[in-house]
Write a protein that holds these residues in place. Structure first.
Motif, PDB file in Angstrom:
ATOM      1  N   ASP A   1      -1.680  21.952   9.802  1.00 34.76           N
ATOM      2  CA  ASP A   1      -1.063  22.963  10.673  1.00 34.76           C
ATOM      3  C   ASP A   1      -0.750  22.406  12.066  1.00 34.76           C
ATOM      4  O   ASP A   1       0.370  22.595  12.562  1.00 34.76           O
ATOM      5  CB  ASP A   1      -1.978  24.187  10.793  1.00 34.76           C
ATOM      6  N   PRO A   2      -1.684  21.720  12.734  1.00 34.54           N
ATOM      7  CA  PRO A   2      -1.340  21.200  14.061  1.00 34.54           C
ATOM      8  C   PRO A   2      -0.281  20.104  14.019  1.00 34.54           C
ATOM      9  O   PRO A   2       0.467  19.931  14.984  1.00 34.54           O
ATOM     10  CB  PRO A   2      -2.674  20.667  14.604  1.00 34.54           C
ATOM     11  N   LEU A   3      -0.193  19.365  12.900  1.00 38.32           N
ATOM     12  CA  LEU A   3       0.855  18.350  12.799  1.00 38.32           C
ATOM     13  C   LEU A   3       2.219  19.015  12.697  1.00 38.32           C
ATOM     14  O   LEU A   3       3.195  18.544  13.295  1.00 38.32           O
ATOM     15  CB  LEU A   3       0.613  17.440  11.599  1.00 38.32           C
TER      16      LEU A   3
ATOM     17  N   SER B   1      -2.286  16.453  24.726  1.00 37.68           N
ATOM     18  CA  SER B   1      -3.296  17.383  24.217  1.00 37.68           C
ATOM     19  C   SER B   1      -2.630  18.355  23.249  1.00 37.68           C
ATOM     20  O   SER B   1      -1.424  18.608  23.315  1.00 37.68           O
ATOM     21  CB  SER B   1      -3.968  18.148  25.363  1.00 37.68           C
ATOM     22  N   ILE B   2      -3.439  18.873  22.335  1.00 37.56           N
ATOM     23  CA  ILE B   2      -2.997  19.870  21.365  1.00 37.56           C
ATOM     24  C   ILE B   2      -3.883  21.094  21.562  1.00 37.56           C
ATOM     25  O   ILE B   2      -5.096  20.954  21.752  1.00 37.56           O
ATOM     26  CB  ILE B   2      -3.124  19.324  19.930  1.00 37.56           C
TER      27      ILE B   2
ATOM     28  N   GLY C   1       0.833  -1.190   0.000  1.00 38.44           N
ATOM     29  CA  GLY C   1       0.000   0.000   0.000  1.00 38.44           C
ATOM     30  C   GLY C   1       0.871   1.244   0.000  1.00 38.44           C
ATOM     31  O   GLY C   1       2.105   1.165   0.062  1.00 38.44           O
ATOM     32  N   SER C   2       0.233   2.407  -0.071  1.00 39.19           N
ATOM     33  CA  SER C   2       0.987   3.659  -0.174  1.00 39.19           C
ATOM     34  C   SER C   2       0.122   4.822   0.291  1.00 39.19           C
ATOM     35  O   SER C   2      -1.073   4.671   0.531  1.00 39.19           O
ATOM     36  CB  SER C   2       1.430   3.891  -1.626  1.00 39.19           C
ATOM     37  N   CYS C   3       0.751   5.980   0.397  1.00 37.18           N
ATOM     38  CA  CYS C   3       0.059   7.263   0.597  1.00 37.18           C
ATOM     39  C   CYS C   3      -0.709   7.300   1.921  1.00 37.18           C
ATOM     40  O   CYS C   3      -1.904   7.050   1.971  1.00 37.18           O
ATOM     41  CB  CYS C   3      -0.882   7.554  -0.567  1.00 37.18           C
ATOM     42  N   ARG C   4      -0.010   7.674   2.976  1.00 32.12           N
ATOM     43  CA  ARG C   4      -0.609   7.697   4.312  1.00 32.12           C
ATOM     44  C   ARG C   4      -0.422   9.088   4.911  1.00 32.12           C
ATOM     45  O   ARG C   4       0.632   9.416   5.436  1.00 32.12           O
ATOM     46  CB  ARG C   4       0.048   6.615   5.177  1.00 32.12           C
ATOM     47  N   LYS C   5      -1.476   9.880   4.826  1.00 27.88           N
ATOM     48  CA  LYS C   5      -1.446  11.264   5.306  1.00 27.88           C
ATOM     49  C   LYS C   5      -2.269  11.344   6.587  1.00 27.88           C
ATOM     50  O   LYS C   5      -3.470  11.071   6.564  1.00 27.88           O
ATOM     51  CB  LYS C   5      -2.000  12.203   4.233  1.00 27.88           C
ATOM     52  N   PRO C   6      -1.659  11.712   7.709  1.00 29.82           N
ATOM     53  CA  PRO C   6      -2.373  11.661   9.001  1.00 29.82           C
ATOM     54  C   PRO C   6      -3.707  12.389   9.014  1.00 29.82           C
ATOM     55  O   PRO C   6      -4.663  11.919   9.643  1.00 29.82           O
ATOM     56  CB  PRO C   6      -1.373  12.291   9.975  1.00 29.82           C
TER      57      PRO C   6
ATOM     58  N   GLU D   1      -8.571  19.476  11.878  1.00 28.92           N
ATOM     59  CA  GLU D   1      -7.368  18.675  11.652  1.00 28.92           C
ATOM     60  C   GLU D   1      -6.904  18.010  12.944  1.00 28.92           C
ATOM     61  O   GLU D   1      -6.380  16.887  12.911  1.00 28.92           O
ATOM     62  CB  GLU D   1      -6.269  19.562  11.066  1.00 28.92           C
ATOM     63  N   VAL D   2      -7.096  18.656  14.065  1.00 22.49           N
ATOM     64  CA  VAL D   2      -6.777  18.028  15.349  1.00 22.49           C
ATOM     65  C   VAL D   2      -7.644  16.789  15.556  1.00 22.49           C
ATOM     66  O   VAL D   2      -7.167  15.730  15.978  1.00 22.49           O
ATOM     67  CB  VAL D   2      -6.948  19.023  16.510  1.00 22.49           C
ATOM     68  N   ARG D   3      -8.946  16.893  15.247  1.00 22.92           N
ATOM     69  CA  ARG D   3      -9.826  15.730  15.384  1.00 22.92           C
ATOM     70  C   ARG D   3      -9.387  14.606  14.441  1.00 22.92           C
ATOM     71  O   ARG D   3      -9.409  13.428  14.807  1.00 22.92           O
ATOM     72  CB  ARG D   3     -11.274  16.128  15.103  1.00 22.92           C
TER      73      ARG D   3
END
Length: 772
Positions: free
Chosen positions: A198-200, A288-289, A150-155, A308-310
């Motif tokens: 942004d939070p990452l 926490s963020i 597999g490929s392409c894993r964006k959080p 994005e945090v969620r």
């Protein structure tokens, strides 16, 4: 705001920050990669087992190696345990391994204690009561082989992360050596240097600096005397990096009104290091963020931050399953563009634009160094053995960190070992070397190679580097599509491995299957090809990656096919990149002296682990087959010089014959997927959702019948899987010795209750096993 990655956070981290990850594994050697908080000598022990993996028995292999200090709180090693010659691992058994961590003559830790801390009092990376990770070597019979890819894993990508499904596959067959997955291939975009939430970036930037123990001085171009000569990562805030990433570093992901793709681009070495750790382990994620209004200015960007945090909280919720899976199956990988940045080395213009800028060059070097340490070391451990270029790179990386990123001689040494092209002092642009009619980025003789070959008892896997050995046309404009493998790369990466005499391990059976890993796909949807050609005519190549697909350069594709079929009659290509999964079959017929020789290539595409998009969600459904079904396509080709031409009608075929008779003919067919079925482990997936996600799903459960596009019938398209997925490849061979390759693609259903389901694609190979 208080620093969440201060002294207290570092003290509470377990000794093991990420890993253990099982990597290159053969009958005479086993390699395990691990990232630690403190320096250690790591001892790896490999054991035999009894009672189908339940009991640990004899110690078979042992190896030890000291960590390399890549930061004050980041010490990494890939330790290999080798056979002393008295014993080789076999293919029909389950083996276990253990690790010990020796910090001093009086202080050492076991694997169990090194995994745990106050925040993580219990960590489970085993499927057995003995709590040791286990594995099984690939079998001697092709029917028993199980390969996952597999490929392409964006959080923060849409949908649930599909990589945890690998843990389910292993758990369901952990005590069956011929049923559990034998190898995992990650075919690109394991992390994203661009398109970062942004939070990452907020987490990665601060975690990276904390682990390094110093702040990198990122070089920038001074246009006036008042301009700064460098920035630190903390000065380049999340959401505000678009201008510097596009104009100072030269990255192209933010062009064409796509500034959001680079507004939080990774730049520093610590950020790339941290991204790998955060992708593979829950240990370093903060508890926490902050909320968007505490960090961002503006309601819209603040809301996006919170979303994005969620998304990342959902991602981290299942990371424990990813960690356990990676400890229990040999993992191999190769980069694609996003491991560095979108469009990486796409064409000559990109290389000149980015590598000619101090910040662009530094960022590419940081990304490649992180890839070398976190991925390549485990892929090819012999390159990193004592006295080899890889070890010299690791020492240089340690020296770079020890100098706080200030030692220019060490920086230059890292560049040489990574294969970064030298800079022409007159032009400040990267140097190229010409081979035939193409230009190739220059590199030092001692540079590491990223391609490699894996040979096992019944199959071989040839892993291609289609990023750093591209051939850019010397007589065309700089944005012209390249050969993904230049002439020397074809020889080194494809011809030589195919021609090599098999080095058979003891007891090895006849080679029955050849896999080739091509991160960018050979064949894709016809409409995508049309879009690529349309944009190329208008010199707009960056927005849709014109030049990354093989079939945009017919000379390179023709050479690829003829090179393969000179040596093999059956080839299975594993690819990713395109955010949907599919299977296509190419029948290749070569005419010679009045006879015909038939060969078969099956392309198995698996993408994305976590990056589904609205368009892929649409083509996943029956709507695609109703409105725009894929048709068979045909090519004719020649060998010297290599070229191919698509024929769409008898008229175009006759016209092509007026030049010279073709030497081969290719017919490409799309394999349709079977009716979707629920996986045997797919019903009870309470581990999947956070409490917030579960509550949101319950809220909408009553409305599922109003959303017909989410129902099973509509989701059963024919050609592609467009939702996040993971692929399991296996084979069937009937009594007549006719073989069939099967790709089962696992995904999360859109209906309620959510299940893990799979769609099966089956493709005939030939009526006889491959004989090499």
């Amino acid at each position: 705001m208080n620093n969440p990655f201060g002294e207290k956070f570092l003290q509470e981290l377990p000794l093991i920050l990420a890993g253990p990850i099982l990597q290159h594994t053969e009958s005479d050697a086993v390699t395990v990669w691990i990232a630690l908080k403190r320096p250690c000598e790591v001892v790896l022990q490999v054991y035999d087992t009894a009672n189908r993996g339940e009991l640990i028995t004899n110690l078979l292999f042992e190896g030890r190696r000291r960590t390399f200090a890549l930061g004050k709180f980041l010490h990494i090693v890939a330790v290999t345990a080798e056979s002393a010659g008295s014993h080789l691992l076999s293919s029909d058994r389950i083996y276990a391994y253990d690790l010990q961590f020796i910090e001093s003559s009086t202080q050492q830790q076991t694997l169990a204690t090194a995994l745990c801390s106050r925040r993580f009092p219990a960590v489970n990376i085993s499927y057995f009561d003995h709590q040791k990770p286990t594995f099984a070597l690939p079998p001697t019979d092709l029917q028993d082989l199980r390969i996952v890819h597999g490929s392409c894993r964006k959080p923060h990508g849409d949908g649930f992360d599909a990589l945890p499904i690998l843990d389910c596959l292993i758990e369901s067959a952990a005590n069956q050596p011929n049923k559990r997955p034998h190898q995992l291939f990650l075919t690109g975009d394991q992390i994203y240097g661009d398109d970062v939430a942004d939070p990452l970036l907020w987490v990665s930037s601060q975690l990276g600096d904390a682990l390094l123990g110093w702040e990198e001085r990122l070089p920038v171009t001074q246009y006036t005397a008042a301009d700064p000569s460098y920035y630190t990562p903390k000065q380049l805030l999340p959401g505000y990096r678009a201008d510097i990433a596009t104009h100072q570093a030269g990255f192209t992901a933010g062009l064409h009104n796509k500034t959001a793709k680079v507004s939080s681009h990774l730049l520093s070495l610590g950020e790339y290091y941290a991204s790998y750790i955060l992708s593979w382990s829950p240990a370093c994620w903060p508890s926490s963020i902050p909320q968007g209004h505490e960090v961002m200015h503006g309601h819209r960007v603040s809301r996006r931050w919170d979303k994005e945090v969620r998304d990342m909280q959902q991602f981290t919720h299942t990371l424990w399953k990813v960690r356990r899976a990676l400890a229990n199956v040999p993992m191999y990988s190769i980069f694609d563009d996003h491991d560095v940045s979108d469009d990486w080395n796409l064409n000559q213009a990109w290389c000149l634009r980015v590598l000619g800028q101090p910040l662009g060059r530094r960022t590419v070097q940081n990304a490649l160094l992180a890839y070398a340490v976190f991925q390549a070391w485990g892929n090819t451990p012999k390159q990193f053995a004592a006295g080899q270029p890889g070890e010299r790179l690791l020492q240089a990386a340690a020296d770079w960190s020890a100098s706080g990123g200030m030692n220019g001689a060490v920086e230059n040494a890292i560049a040489r070992y990574l294969g970064m092209p030298p800079i022409n002092p007159s032009t400040n642009l990267p140097e190229f070397v010409q081979y035939d009619a193409v230009l190739v980025l220059d590199r030092a003789p001692e540079a590491l190679t990223w391609h490699y070959t894996i040979r096992s008892f019944c199959h071989e896997v040839i892993v291609l580097d289609t990023r750093t050995w591209r051939g850019y046309p010397a007589d065309q404009k700089p944005i012209a599509p390249p050969m993904l493998l230049s002439p020397p790369a074809f020889s080194q990466q494809l011809s030589q491995p195919l021609e090599q005499v098999n080095h058979k391990p003891k007891g090895r059976s006849q080679l029955q299957a050849t896999f080739v890993i091509a991160p960018t796909n050979l064949f894709g949807l016809e409409v995508i090809d049309w879009i690529h050609h349309w944009h190329l005519k208008r010199d707009k190549v960056y927005g849709v990656d014109v030049g990354d697909a093989w079939n945009i350069n017919y000379e390179a594709l023709a050479k690829f096919l003829t090179t393969l079929f000179e040596q093999r009659r059956q080839v299975i290509v594993l690819s990713g990149d395109i955010h949907y999964s599919s299977v296509v079959r190419l029948t290749y017929t070569r005419k010679s002296l009045g006879s015909e020789k038939k060969s078969v290539l099956v392309q198995l595409t698996a993408s994305a682990f976590k990056n589904e998009e609205k368009i892929t969600e649409i083509i996943h459904t029956r709507l695609k087959q109703w409105l725009l079904p894929e048709k068979n396509r045909q090519w004719i080709g020649w060998n010297n010089p290599p070229y191919m031409l698509e024929i769409s009608s008898k008229k175009s075929y006759r016209k092509s014959l007026s030049h010279r008779p073709p030497e081969w003919h290719g017919l490409m067919e799309w394999v349709h997927r079977k009716i979707t079925k629920t996986a045997e482990f797919g019903h009870n997936i309470s581990w999947l959702m956070t409490a917030e996600q579960h509550a949101r799903n319950l809220k909408w459960e009553l409305f599922q019948y109003l959303t017909f596009w989410k129902l099973p019938w509509f989701q059963d398209g024919r050609e592609v899987i467009g939702l996040n997925n993971l692929a399991l490849v296996h084979f069937e061979i009937d009594n007549n010795n006719s073989s069939k390759v099967i790709q089962d693609l696992y995904w999360f259903s859109t209906w309620y209750p959510i299940e893990i389901v799979y769609s099966r694609f089956e493709s005939e190979l030939s009526h006889s096993r491959l004989s090499i």
